[in-house]
Design an enzyme around this catalytic site. Structure first.
Site: not given
Ligand SMILES: NC(=O)c1ccc[n+]([C@@H]2O[C@H](COP(=O)([O-])OP(=O)(O)OC[C@H]3O[C@@H](n4cnc5c(N)ncnc54)[C@H](OP(=O)(O)O)[C@@H]3O)[C@@H](O)[C@H]2O)c1
Length: 258
Positions: A13, A62, A64, A103, A127
């Protein structure tokens, strides 16, 4: 000019938001990856957000990994609950509006019609529980917040179902995909636009919202769609997986009413 901090900026995102910045010249962005700002470290957040530097904070950070969350629950709660609490406390202090992403997994999946914002939550995996606790921290300490629940994100960035299916199909692999979960696949670029429009319009309708691309599919149905969109339907064999089993339980129906 509104100033906007984006945390977790290198995730799916976060990168989708970065891609859209030129469409929002009235917004001044600062993007911080997990290395630039760890949301579990409240002192770092206080330094970054001091002097009312930001009108908005969009939290894309997050933990994830749904499967690993079962094995390492403390890691999931540390980021998705404690980290979010840190952001909420500092944002409140600094009068920064927090836009947080949650989520469909806050629900148990027992409903048969789309989940509305007021439906009772009941996560069935770690999660989901960690994300729900993050929501509750925000609600307890803030007034000026948006919690946007979304589902099944995919994009050109990072790892996601769409890219995995496409890659395997192009390699000529046969595909076995489960059809026993139903949800709404959502393009992260559409969610990014929705979030940035909230900021650009300075929307005041604070609270929880649901945002998806609205089409409900099983993972099998989504795989079919991906193959169709990429003219690969005739080239690979797609079958419904039998006895599909994962470590984490997943809601069987998690369609959100957008
Ligand atoms: N992906 C899905 O299907 C899905 C579905 C429903 C809701 N969501 C929600 O949508 C949001 C965005 O999801 P996404 O798919 O973009 O997730 P993502 O690609 O996994 O990205 C999450 C980011 O958070 C970073 N992160 C992890 N721990 C951290 C910390 N302590 N401090 C700062 N940054 C940190 C990660 O960095 P590193 O890689 O360096 O750890 C990563 O860049 C999240 O809130 C997720 O829960 C996602």
């Amino acid at each position: 000019m509104k100033s906007v901090l984006v945390t977790g900026a290198n995730g799916q995102l976060g990168q989708s938001i970065q891609k859209l910045t030129s469409d929002y010249p009235q917004l001044n962005f600062v993007f911080l990856s997990s290395i630039d700002l760890d949301i579990t470290d409240i002192n770092s957040i206080e330094k970054r957000l001091s002097n009312r530097a930001f009108n908005y904070c969009i939290n894309c950070a997050a933990y994830t990994n749904v499967e690993n969350s079962e094995k390492e629950p403390e890691k999931a709660f540390k980021v998705n609950s404690e980290g979010v609490n840190n952001l909420a406390l500092v944002c409140k202090e600094q009068q920064t509006v927090l836009i947080h992403i949650s989520t469909d997994y806050v629900f148990d999946g027992e409903k048969e019609t789309p989940y509305v914002v007021s439906d009772p939550t009941n996560p069935i995996n770690v999660y989901g529980a960690s994300k729900l606790m993050g929501e509750k921290h925000i609600q307890e300490s803030m007034d000026a917040y948006f919690i946007i629940r979304t589902s099944w994100l995919y994009s050109e960035f990072g790892k996601n179902f769409y890219k995995t299916i496409l890659q395997k199909a192009r390699e000529g692999a046969n595909l076995n995909v489960t059809d026993d979960q139903i949800g709404c696949p959502t393009y992260a670029g559409n969610l990014a636009k929705y979030v940035l429009d909230l900021v650009a319009r300075e929307s005041k309708g604070y609270g929880i919202r649901h945002f998806t691309d609205e089409e409900s599919l099983s993972w099998y149905g989504f795989a079919e769609k991906i193959l169709r969109e990429n003219n690969l339907s005739d080239k690979v064999r797609l079958e419904k997986a039998k006895n599909y089993c994962t470590f984490a339980r997943r809601p069987k129906y998690s369609v959100l009413k957008s």
